[in-house]
Design an enzyme around this catalytic site. Sequence first.
Site, short mmCIF file in Angstrom:
data_model
loop_
_atom_site.label_atom_id
_atom_site.label_comp_id
_atom_site.label_asym_id
_atom_site.label_seq_id
_atom_site.Cartn_x
_atom_site.Cartn_y
_atom_site.Cartn_z
N SER A 1 -78.72 80.14 36.07
CA SER A 1 -79.71 79.26 35.45
C SER A 1 -80.89 78.91 36.35
O SER A 1 -81.79 78.18 35.92
CB SER A 1 -79.05 77.97 34.97
OG SER A 1 -78.21 78.21 33.86
N THR B 1 -80.28 74.10 39.66
CA THR B 1 -79.02 74.78 39.93
C THR B 1 -78.80 75.97 39.00
O THR B 1 -79.52 76.17 38.03
CB THR B 1 -77.84 73.81 39.75
OG1 THR B 1 -77.90 73.27 38.43
CG2 THR B 1 -77.90 72.68 40.76
#
Length: 287
Positions: free
Chosen positions: A64, A230
Site C-alpha cells: 500500500s 505504510t
Amino acid sequence: MRFIHALLLAGIAHSAYASEKLTFKTDLEKLEREKAAQIGVAIVDPQGEIVAGHRMAQRFAMCSTFKFPLAALVFERIDSGTERGDRKLSYGPDMIVEWSPATERFLASGHMTVLEAAQAAVQLSDNGATNLLLREIGGPAAMTQYFRKIGDSVSRLDRKEPEMSDNTPGDLRDTTTPIAMARTVAKVLYGGALTSTSTHTIERWLIGNQTGDATLRAGFPKDWVVGEKTGTCANGGRNDIGFFKAQERDYAVAVYTTAPKLSAVERDELVASVGQVITQLILSTDK
C-alpha cells in the site's frame, strides 16, 4: 599550516561518517539474521542525494505504499485543472473489497469526493477508495506512467487492490526499490512536483496517517516531525515510506521488509527497529 589542519579535520569527519555508515549496515544485517528477514532502506535528502541505504536497488513489493504517489497524482490533476477535489465519484457495492472502511461508510450515499477518496487511501489505506481513484485516473498503467513522468524509471503498478498485494516471490509486478521510492517521495514533497497548497495537504495527511504508529515513527524520536504511509503484503511484507525532519534537516525515507516467519506485530516491531537504526545514524552524522 592552517590548510593542513583543515585537511586533518576533514579527514577525521569523513572517517567518523564512514564509521557510522558501517555501523548502520552492520546493525541492519544483524536484524536480518535475527528475524530471518530482508530489509531494504533508502534515505535521501530533498534533492534525492543518498544519505544512507541497504539493499537500495533490490525490488520489493510496494504493497500500500503506492497510495502516497497515487494521491500525488490526484493532486497533480487537481493542480492542472483536469480534476476537481470536490467532484463526486459514484460507486456501488462492487467497490467494497477487503479493508475498505471509508468506502463502506460512504456507500449509503453512493459517492465519495475525489479528496475524500484520496485522504482515505493515504490515512486509512482504504482499498476501495484506492480502486475508485485508479478507476478515475485510467488504471494501474496510468500510475506507472506518472512514476515515469516524475523521474522514477523503476516503480510499477500492474494490478489494483487487493491483487497487487500478493507479493509472490520473483514477481516483478507491483514492485519498486527503496532508492526509487525514496527519490519519488523527495520529488513529490521537495522537488516542486505539486503546488505548495497540494504539497502542504499531502504532508498533513502523512503526518496524520492512522496506520503507522507502530512502524517507523515508533522508532524515531518524539520531537521529530514524521509523516509516513505504510504497506502490508502477503508473504511477510511490511513497509513504510515518507519523510522526517530531524535537527532542522529534511529527509525522505523508504523502508521495505520481507519477514515471512514473523507475526504481524513482530513485523511492525522490525520496521520500528529499522527506525531506531536510522535514528542512530542521523543523530551521529548531524553532530
